[in-house]
Design a protein around this motif. Structure first.
Motif, short mmCIF file in Angstrom:
data_model
loop_
_atom_site.label_atom_id
_atom_site.label_comp_id
_atom_site.label_asym_id
_atom_site.label_seq_id
_atom_site.Cartn_x
_atom_site.Cartn_y
_atom_site.Cartn_z
N THR A 85 38.89 52.78 37.79
CA THR A 85 38.81 51.45 37.21
C THR A 85 39.52 51.44 35.86
OG1 THR A 85 36.68 51.04 38.29
CG2 THR A 85 37.25 49.62 36.44
N SER A 123 35.57 43.38 28.57
CA SER A 123 36.87 43.46 29.25
C SER A 123 37.38 42.06 29.61
CB SER A 123 36.75 44.32 30.51
OG SER A 123 37.95 44.29 31.24
N SER A 124 38.66 41.83 29.35
CA SER A 124 39.28 40.55 29.71
C SER A 124 39.88 40.59 31.10
CB SER A 124 40.35 40.19 28.69
OG SER A 124 41.36 41.20 28.62
N CYS A 152 40.25 49.00 32.70
CA CYS A 152 39.84 47.76 32.04
C CYS A 152 40.72 47.49 30.83
CB CYS A 152 38.38 47.84 31.59
SG CYS A 152 37.18 47.66 32.90
N SER A 180 37.93 41.79 37.89
CA SER A 180 37.38 40.66 37.14
C SER A 180 38.30 39.46 37.32
CB SER A 180 37.23 41.01 35.65
OG SER A 180 38.50 41.21 35.07
N GLU A 185 32.46 46.99 29.84
CA GLU A 185 32.79 46.05 30.92
C GLU A 185 32.55 44.61 30.50
OE1 GLU A 185 32.04 48.80 34.91
OE2 GLU A 185 30.47 47.43 34.23
N LYS A 186 31.54 44.39 29.65
CA LYS A 186 31.26 43.05 29.16
C LYS A 186 32.34 42.55 28.21
CE LYS A 186 27.27 42.37 31.19
NZ LYS A 186 27.08 41.27 32.18
#
Length: 283
Positions: free
Chosen positions: A199, A219-220, A201, A239, A216-217
């Motif tokens: 993954t 990450s754009s 990010c 995302s 992760e919160k």
């Protein structure tokens, strides 16, 4: 997990300085531990811990009939279950979409014959084959689930032994198998090409691997890259955000590079450790 703006800013500035909140650089992984052969009634099993992420995988084998369009191939199915205790987000039916996404991504990643040769699971063309049922239980979620699941699945398949078939009898339309009960007659699976997922990010203007739940919160945008023997087998958008074409190519290249390193570390660890022992790697 919810973060205030100050926490998000702190994480963002850390990534910019190439010094994340847990001390890692942008391309570093957290410590991992893997156990193999821990479920006695399974044909193969593994448990992998990546920081606070905990994944348990068990492999079952049964006799089945090949698909008509693939008469010389066996079958491989993935089932993912999200424990309600893994994260508050999984309470009720909150984990169903994630479970479906992970199982579908694994099926896509293993679809190529270079990743996993299903022909070796054929017993009698068009009549009988082995079917592998890979059950995945998410015990705890601390970020980076796809990577942890892919490594745990590969470890469990490496630990799996397929029963040996002593003879095949045909009585009219019925096919009878004489399966050996001797452990020495069991055949290990070839998982050298089994894909590893990474993954990637984007946080601010930079990309990181092995994101924590907090990262992760922030990450754009995110990509999950599945790599088998240096080749990309599937790419999943992690995302809703988008990536610039240049950033996309850089992310894919980073995913391939890191996946190759992870694969080497995992295989060396599995080959050097006997079953039923804890082994740590990437510490």
């Amino acid at each position: 997990m919810s973060l205030c703006e100050a926490e998000k800013t702190f994480i963002l500035h850390g990534v910019e300085e190439n010094f994340r909140i847990d001390g890692r650089e942008r391309e570093d992984y957290r410590p991992m531990e893997v156990e193999i052969g821990i479920i006695s009634h399974a044909f193969g099993s593994a448990r992998l811990r990546l920081a606070n992420t905990d994944v348990l995988v068990a492999v079952k084998i049964e006799v089945d009939t090949p698909y008509p369009e693939k008469p010389s191939q066996g079958k491989l199915d993935f089932f993912v279950d999200c424990s309600a205790n893994a994260t508050p987000d999984f309470e009720g039916r909150g984990g169903e979409d994630l479970a479906t996404g992970i199982s579908n991504s694994l099926s896509d990643a293993y679809r190529s014959s270079k990743a996993f040769d299903l022909k070796k699971l054929c017993i009698m063309k068009g009549q009988k084959c082995w079917k592998l049922l890979v059950d995945i239980l998410l015990l705890e979620c601390g970020g980076n689930l796809y990577d942890a699941v892919s490594l745990a699945v590969k470890a469990a398949l490496w630990n799996t032994r397929v029963p040996g078939v002593k003879s095949v009898g045909i009585d009219g339309k019925n096919v009878e198998l004489n399966v050996s009960e001797r452990l020495n007659d069991c055949v290990p699976l070839d998982v050298s090409g089994a894909p590893v997922m990474v993954t990637v990010c984007k946080i601010g203007e930079y990309c990181v691997v092995d994101p924590s739940a907090a990262e992760e919160k922030c990450s754009s945008a995110a990509l999950v890259v599945a790599v088998s023997q240096g080749n990309i087998t599937t790419v999943l958008q992690g995302s809703a955000g988008s990536l610039h074409p240049t950033t996309l190519m850089d992310s894919l290249g980073l995913g391939v590079e890191v996946a190759n390193q992870l694969n080497i570390a995992l295989m060396e660890t599995l080959q050097s450790a006997p079953p039923h022992f804890d082994v740590g790697f990437l510490k």
